[in-house]
Motif scaffolding. Structure first.
Motif, short mmCIF file in Angstrom:
data_model
loop_
_atom_site.label_atom_id
_atom_site.label_comp_id
_atom_site.label_asym_id
_atom_site.label_seq_id
_atom_site.Cartn_x
_atom_site.Cartn_y
_atom_site.Cartn_z
N THR A 1 0.84 -1.21 0.00
CA THR A 1 0.00 0.00 0.00
C THR A 1 0.87 1.25 0.00
O THR A 1 0.64 2.20 -0.77
N VAL A 2 1.89 1.24 0.85
CA VAL A 2 2.78 2.41 0.93
C VAL A 2 3.51 2.61 -0.39
O VAL A 2 3.62 3.74 -0.89
N LYS A 3 4.00 1.52 -0.99
CA LYS A 3 4.68 1.65 -2.29
C LYS A 3 3.73 2.24 -3.33
O LYS A 3 4.11 3.10 -4.13
N GLY A 4 2.48 1.78 -3.33
CA GLY A 4 1.49 2.29 -4.28
C GLY A 4 1.18 3.76 -4.04
O GLY A 4 1.04 4.54 -5.00
N MET A 5 1.10 4.15 -2.77
CA MET A 5 0.87 5.57 -2.45
C MET A 5 2.02 6.42 -2.97
O MET A 5 1.82 7.47 -3.57
N ASN A 6 3.24 5.94 -2.74
CA ASN A 6 4.41 6.69 -3.19
C ASN A 6 4.50 6.75 -4.72
O ASN A 6 5.10 7.67 -5.27
N ALA A 7 3.87 5.76 -5.37
CA ALA A 7 3.85 5.76 -6.84
C ALA A 7 2.69 6.59 -7.38
O ALA A 7 2.46 6.61 -8.60
N LYS B 1 -0.58 6.19 -6.81
CA LYS B 1 -1.82 5.47 -7.15
C LYS B 1 -2.93 5.84 -6.17
O LYS B 1 -2.68 6.08 -4.99
N ASP B 2 -4.17 5.83 -6.67
CA ASP B 2 -5.30 6.16 -5.80
C ASP B 2 -5.74 4.91 -5.03
O ASP B 2 -5.34 3.79 -5.35
N VAL B 3 -6.58 5.14 -4.04
CA VAL B 3 -6.93 4.06 -3.11
C VAL B 3 -7.68 2.93 -3.82
O VAL B 3 -7.45 1.75 -3.53
N TYR B 4 -8.59 3.27 -4.74
CA TYR B 4 -9.37 2.21 -5.40
C TYR B 4 -8.47 1.33 -6.27
O TYR B 4 -8.66 0.12 -6.35
N THR B 5 -7.51 1.95 -6.94
CA THR B 5 -6.57 1.18 -7.75
C THR B 5 -5.84 0.17 -6.87
O THR B 5 -5.70 -1.01 -7.22
N LEU B 6 -5.38 0.63 -5.71
CA LEU B 6 -4.63 -0.28 -4.83
C LEU B 6 -5.54 -1.36 -4.26
O LEU B 6 -5.12 -2.51 -4.10
N MET B 7 -6.78 -1.01 -3.94
CA MET B 7 -7.73 -2.03 -3.44
C MET B 7 -7.93 -3.14 -4.48
O MET B 7 -8.13 -4.30 -4.14
N GLN B 8 -7.88 -2.74 -5.76
CA GLN B 8 -8.04 -3.75 -6.82
C GLN B 8 -6.74 -4.50 -7.10
O GLN B 8 -6.75 -5.69 -7.37
N ILE C 1 -6.36 -2.21 3.07
CA ILE C 1 -5.59 -1.30 2.20
C ILE C 1 -6.17 0.11 2.31
O ILE C 1 -5.45 1.09 2.50
N ARG C 2 -7.49 0.20 2.24
CA ARG C 2 -8.12 1.51 2.36
C ARG C 2 -7.89 2.10 3.75
O ARG C 2 -7.69 3.31 3.92
N GLY C 3 -7.93 1.22 4.78
CA GLY C 3 -7.66 1.67 6.15
C GLY C 3 -6.26 2.25 6.29
O GLY C 3 -6.06 3.28 6.93
N ILE C 4 -5.29 1.57 5.69
CA ILE C 4 -3.90 2.06 5.75
C ILE C 4 -3.78 3.38 4.99
O ILE C 4 -3.22 4.37 5.49
N TYR C 5 -4.34 3.39 3.79
CA TYR C 5 -4.26 4.58 2.91
C TYR C 5 -4.88 5.79 3.62
O TYR C 5 -4.24 6.84 3.79
N ASP C 6 -6.12 5.63 4.05
CA ASP C 6 -6.82 6.75 4.68
C ASP C 6 -6.22 7.10 6.04
O ASP C 6 -6.24 8.25 6.48
#
Ligand SMILES: [Zn+2]
Length: 419
Positions: A272-278, A280-287, A308-313
């Motif tokens: 999740t953290v790697k995706g955030m740094n890249a 990416k939005d939360v729905y993309t990472l959830m998928q 994932i959404r919990g970590i992101y938010d």
């Protein structure tokens, strides 16, 4: 098979409300320690100088658990230790408390139970909806710090005492809640770790945890949780006793299960953290982020996508960088205009049903939201919604999700029959 496991888990989850439960029994852990498995396991540690109670069950099962344990040993209760402040662990405090009983919790207990009490009017209907029970009475707002604080000893990182020659070491181990603690009895090499492994008594394969509980919680910080499991592993326990479910026996098995669990949390967190740094939005990472099968964890209790959404938010808060979401008007404010634009609800409902046919029930729900925003009792939209909810329920493997789907089904049916 999965459906059977799900139903089993649902049965466990609603034990607090089932009248036809089999009678509770005491489980003898060793010559000094007893357990009553209930909604929130209750443990009695006996010593020659008096007893220690670890967790006290949910209120409506606490008296029965206490009666069974007192039949084993009715020595004075010198200490009550609360692994955390959830209702299924603190309900029996008044029953166990005697003159001079010390009650111990980690210091975050104070804020945690105040937070739960502060938002009681918010949480009560959500809990009732999730567990399919009628909403309980909520009294007037108790204020920000209106909770009853039972503990007489609150500690930060570490607390220890000796009773009747038995050493009790307590460690702050935040995870499912910020006030979680672990009780370590070096003499027996037993760790009591509350709900940090198996928030609910799930048989093997264990479920991924709820890093966010959708009934509503503050963030459950993944890195804290991992550190807390590492702490338990570092003690090299021969037995782990949890807030729910069976003991885990043998250091090899404990190490296998807890390592797998903490590694799975770490994987989901780090991806999740790697995706955030890249960017990416939360729905993309959830998928995108899937737990590799090698972790061998089900999702009957916690769900990876919600976590994932919990970590992101938890890390980033609510703003998604889209300027249109900065304002008070939600996307649904234009739904009635869209319905008008296409000439009324019929084509929207038709499309909703086509989506269901195509195996996209969530899109069906979104489209029925569009109609129901301006016409909450639209019969055709409610029928389509009900079909989508039933489809999702038939394919559901997670008991929390199942509870909310039931809530949606009940609500849609009520509206359909109220016309
Ligand atoms: Zn619990």
């Amino acid at each position: 098979m999965r459906r059977i496991i799900l139903l089993l888990c649902i049965a466990i989850a609603i034990t607090a409300h089932a009248a036809d439960q089999p009678p509770k029994k005491v489980v003898k852990i060793n010559d000094s320690i007893y357990m009553v498995p209930t909604t929130g396991n209750v443990y009695l540690v006996t010593t020659p100088a008096g007893n220690v109670v670890i967790d006290t069950a949910i209120r409506d099962q606490a008296a029965e658990a206490r009666k069974l344990l007192l039949a084993e040993n009715h020595g004075p209760v010198k200490y009550i230790i609360l692994t955390h402040g959830h209702a299924d662990h603190i309900g029996g405090i008044p029953l166990w408390k005697e003159d001079g009983t010390q009650i111990i919790a980690q210091r975050n207990y104070y804020e945690f139970v105040n937070y739960v009490t502060r938002l009681e009017g918010f949480f009560a209907p959500r809990n009732a909806a999730a567990f399919g029970r009628p909403p309980g009475e909520v009294g007037p707002w108790a204020g920000n710090f209106g909770a009853k604080i039972d503990p007489t000893i609150l500690f930060d990182q570490h607390y220890e005492f000796t009773l009747g020659g038995v050493e009790f070491q307590l460690f702050s181990t935040p995870g499912e809640t910020p006030d979680h603690l672990t009780v370590w009895l070096p003499a027996y090499k037993i760790a009591f770790m509350g709900d940090n492994y198996a928030g609910i008594g799930i048989p093997e394969p264990m479920s991924f945890p709820n890093l966010y509980a959708i009934r509503g919680t503050k963030p459950r910080w993944a890195l804290d949780w991992i550190g807390s499991i590492d702490k338990v592993l570092s003690l090299k326990p021969d037995m782990v006793l949890s807030g729910h479910g069976e003991p885990i026996v043998g250091n090899q098995e404990i190490t296998r299960r807890l390592t797998r669990y903490r590694n799975a949390i770490q994987y989901v967190h780090d991806e999740t953290v790697k995706g955030m740094n890249a960017g990416k939005d939360v729905y993309t990472l959830m998928q995108e982020i899937k737990l590799p099968a090698s972790y061998d964890l089900s999702q009957v209790f916690g769900k990876v996508s919600w976590s994932i959404r919990g970590i992101y938010d938890g890390y980033a808060g609510w703003f998604d960088t889209n300027p249109s979401t900065m304002y008070e008007q939600p996307p649904s404010s234009v739904y009635p205009d869209l319905v008008k634009l296409v000439g009324g609800p019929e084509p929207v409902v038709r499309l909703a049903l086509e989506k269901l046919e195509a195996g996209k029930p969530v899109e069906t729900l979104h489209l029925t939201d569009v109609v129901l925003t301006s016409d909450p009792n639209n019969h055709a939209a409610l029928e389509a919604r009900l079909k989508a909810l039933n489809y999702l329920q038939d394919h559901c493997e997670n008991y929390v999700e199942s509870g909310w789907l039931d809530y949606g089904i009940r609500t849609a049916k009520e509206k359909l029959t109220s016309k």
